[in-house]
Design a protein around this motif. Structure first.
Motif, PDB file in Angstrom:
ATOM      1  N   SER A  35     -12.579 -11.104  -2.663  1.00  0.00           N
ATOM      2  CA  SER A  35     -11.433 -10.479  -2.006  1.00  0.00           C
ATOM      3  C   SER A  35     -10.765  -9.490  -2.947  1.00  0.00           C
ATOM      4  N   ARG A  36     -10.089  -8.510  -2.347  1.00  0.00           N
ATOM      5  CA  ARG A  36      -9.311  -7.515  -3.080  1.00  0.00           C
ATOM      6  C   ARG A  36      -7.967  -7.361  -2.382  1.00  0.00           C
ATOM      7  N   LYS A  37      -6.925  -7.159  -3.177  1.00  0.00           N
ATOM      8  CA  LYS A  37      -5.605  -6.840  -2.631  1.00  0.00           C
ATOM      9  C   LYS A  37      -4.979  -5.787  -3.550  1.00  0.00           C
ATOM     10  N   HIS A  38      -5.012  -4.549  -3.078  1.00  0.00           N
ATOM     11  CA  HIS A  38      -4.465  -3.443  -3.850  1.00  0.00           C
ATOM     12  C   HIS A  38      -2.943  -3.380  -3.725  1.00  0.00           C
ATOM     13  N   LYS A  39      -2.305  -2.968  -4.789  1.00  0.00           N
ATOM     14  CA  LYS A  39      -0.897  -2.614  -4.764  1.00  0.00           C
ATOM     15  C   LYS A  39      -0.803  -1.205  -5.340  1.00  0.00           C
ATOM     16  N   LEU A  40      -0.414  -0.269  -4.512  1.00  0.00           N
ATOM     17  CA  LEU A  40      -0.225   1.115  -4.943  1.00  0.00           C
ATOM     18  C   LEU A  40       1.224   1.251  -5.389  1.00  0.00           C
ATOM     19  N   SER A  41       1.427   1.488  -6.677  1.00  0.00           N
ATOM     20  CA  SER A  41       2.779   1.581  -7.219  1.00  0.00           C
ATOM     21  C   SER A  41       3.338   2.993  -7.129  1.00  0.00           C
ATOM     22  N   LYS A  42       2.538   3.982  -7.569  1.00  0.00           N
ATOM     23  CA  LYS A  42       3.058   5.347  -7.643  1.00  0.00           C
ATOM     24  C   LYS A  42       2.002   6.373  -7.266  1.00  0.00           C
ATOM     25  N   ILE A  43       2.493   7.448  -6.659  1.00  0.00           N
ATOM     26  CA  ILE A  43       1.680   8.614  -6.322  1.00  0.00           C
ATOM     27  C   ILE A  43       2.295   9.799  -7.056  1.00  0.00           C
ATOM     28  N   PHE A  44       1.509  10.451  -7.894  1.00  0.00           N
ATOM     29  CA  PHE A  44       1.974  11.585  -8.686  1.00  0.00           C
ATOM     30  C   PHE A  44       1.274  12.861  -8.228  1.00  0.00           C
ATOM     31  N   PRO A  45       1.914  13.715  -7.452  1.00  0.00           N
ATOM     32  CA  PRO A  45       1.299  14.988  -7.076  1.00  0.00           C
ATOM     33  C   PRO A  45       1.321  15.955  -8.259  1.00  0.00           C
ATOM     34  N   PHE A  46       0.337  16.846  -8.316  1.00  0.00           N
ATOM     35  CA  PHE A  46       0.265  17.832  -9.384  1.00  0.00           C
ATOM     36  C   PHE A  46       1.417  18.825  -9.298  1.00  0.00           C
ATOM     37  N   GLY A  47       1.981  18.983  -8.150  1.00  0.00           N
ATOM     38  CA  GLY A  47       3.132  19.858  -7.942  1.00  0.00           C
ATOM     39  C   GLY A  47       3.597  19.699  -6.509  1.00  0.00           C
ATOM     40  N   ALA A  48       4.735  20.293  -6.187  1.00  0.00           N
ATOM     41  CA  ALA A  48       5.249  20.206  -4.825  1.00  0.00           C
ATOM     42  C   ALA A  48       4.212  20.745  -3.848  1.00  0.00           C
ATOM     43  N   GLY A  49       3.895  19.955  -2.849  1.00  0.00           N
ATOM     44  CA  GLY A  49       2.940  20.375  -1.836  1.00  0.00           C
ATOM     45  C   GLY A  49       1.487  20.354  -2.295  1.00  0.00           C
ATOM     46  N   SER A  50       1.212  19.835  -3.491  1.00  0.00           N
ATOM     47  CA  SER A  50      -0.154  19.839  -4.028  1.00  0.00           C
ATOM     48  C   SER A  50      -1.046  18.843  -3.300  1.00  0.00           C
ATOM     49  N   TYR A  98       0.816  -1.215   0.000  1.00  0.00           N
ATOM     50  CA  TYR A  98       0.000   0.000   0.000  1.00  0.00           C
ATOM     51  C   TYR A  98       0.852   1.269   0.000  1.00  0.00           C
ATOM     52  N   THR A  99       2.179   1.134   0.017  1.00  0.00           N
ATOM     53  CA  THR A  99       3.066   2.293   0.045  1.00  0.00           C
ATOM     54  C   THR A  99       3.494   2.636  -1.373  1.00  0.00           C
ATOM     55  N   GLY A 100       2.947   3.720  -1.921  1.00  0.00           N
ATOM     56  CA  GLY A 100       3.290   4.123  -3.272  1.00  0.00           C
ATOM     57  C   GLY A 100       4.557   4.958  -3.302  1.00  0.00           C
ATOM     58  N   ALA A 101       5.335   4.788  -4.377  1.00  0.00           N
ATOM     59  CA  ALA A 101       6.533   5.600  -4.577  1.00  0.00           C
ATOM     60  C   ALA A 101       6.125   7.021  -4.962  1.00  0.00           C
ATOM     61  N   THR A 102       6.895   7.982  -4.510  1.00  0.00           N
ATOM     62  CA  THR A 102       6.653   9.384  -4.849  1.00  0.00           C
ATOM     63  C   THR A 102       7.889   9.927  -5.562  1.00  0.00           C
ATOM     64  N   PRO A 103       7.735  11.011  -6.332  1.00  0.00           N
ATOM     65  CA  PRO A 103       8.891  11.564  -7.050  1.00  0.00           C
ATOM     66  C   PRO A 103      10.002  11.966  -6.089  1.00  0.00           C
ATOM     67  N   ALA A 104      11.234  11.540  -6.397  1.00  0.00           N
ATOM     68  CA  ALA A 104      12.378  11.833  -5.533  1.00  0.00           C
ATOM     69  C   ALA A 104      12.724  13.316  -5.512  1.00  0.00           C
ATOM     70  N   ASP A 105      12.391  14.013  -6.586  1.00  0.00           N
ATOM     71  CA  ASP A 105      12.758  15.432  -6.687  1.00  0.00           C
ATOM     72  C   ASP A 105      11.634  16.369  -6.241  1.00  0.00           C
ATOM     73  N   MET A 106      10.617  15.815  -5.560  1.00  0.00           N
ATOM     74  CA  MET A 106       9.480  16.639  -5.156  1.00  0.00           C
ATOM     75  C   MET A 106       9.065  16.294  -3.732  1.00  0.00           C
ATOM     76  N   LYS A 107       8.898  17.302  -2.914  1.00  0.00           N
ATOM     77  CA  LYS A 107       8.452  17.078  -1.538  1.00  0.00           C
ATOM     78  C   LYS A 107       6.948  16.754  -1.540  1.00  0.00           C
ATOM     79  N   VAL A 108       6.612  15.626  -0.949  1.00  0.00           N
ATOM     80  CA  VAL A 108       5.223  15.191  -0.837  1.00  0.00           C
ATOM     81  C   VAL A 108       4.895  15.095   0.645  1.00  0.00           C
ATOM     82  N   ASP A 109       3.782  15.684   1.037  1.00  0.00           N
ATOM     83  CA  ASP A 109       3.333  15.638   2.429  1.00  0.00           C
ATOM     84  C   ASP A 109       3.326  14.177   2.886  1.00  0.00           C
ATOM     85  N   PRO A 110       4.103  13.807   3.910  1.00  0.00           N
ATOM     86  CA  PRO A 110       4.153  12.400   4.351  1.00  0.00           C
ATOM     87  C   PRO A 110       2.789  11.886   4.813  1.00  0.00           C
TER      88      PRO A 110
END
Length: 149
Positions: A77-92, A6-18
């Motif tokens: 049953s369902r088992k989600h895998k969240l691969s990636k989270i893409f914010p619209f911009g830093a802090g979005s 359930y832990t999606g990767a976020t862009p390394a070059d962008m701050k994403v609210d934890p």
């Protein structure tokens, strides 16, 4: 060290609210629990918009009813895998998500589908993140075909 599916990767070059990563870890765990209807609906603001494929609703009662319906059909049953989270911009607070979901069907078959979602987050009354809008894009054809076979 293993990470949750359930832990999606976020862009390394962008701050994403934890809090966003933590929100989705919890949300998809709740999504995969067939008895957690109330917890699921409480992940949304009281006037939130929710769409899953062609099904659309607004507000707590509509979301709760739609959620219950998702577990009353052919899916066991369902088992989600969240691969990636893409914010619209830093802090979005607007995000796109990508992942897969493994479905176990009541007829004993198993199907994996890719999905994407658009989410707009806002703070609820206690300062917790909640959905203001959540729209899921998923091709349900593999599930429909597995039911027919």
């Amino acid at each position: 060290m293993s990470t949750s599916t359930y832990t999606g990767a976020t862009p390394a070059d962008m701050k994403v609210d934890p809090r966003i990563v933590a929100f989705f870890e919890r949300f998809y765990a709740v999504s995969d629990d067939p008895t957690a209807h109330e917890d699921y609906a409480q992940s949304f603001l009281p006037d939130a918009d929710f769409a899953m494929g062609a099904k659309k609703t607004k507000g707590y009662e509509g979301i709760l009813t739609l959620r219950q319906g998702l577990w009353s059909g052919p899916i066991k049953s369902r088992k989600h895998k969240l691969s990636k989270i893409f914010p619209f911009g830093a802090g979005s607070n607007e995000l796109m998500l990508y992942g897969t979901v493994d479905y176990g069907l009541k007829n004993g078959k198993a199907v994996t589908c890719e999905w994407a979602a658009r989410a707009v987050m806002a703070e609820g009354q206690q300062g917790q993140l909640k959905f203001k809008l959540y729209q899921v894009y998923v091709d349900s054809t593999p599930v429909a075909n597995a039911i027919k076979d």
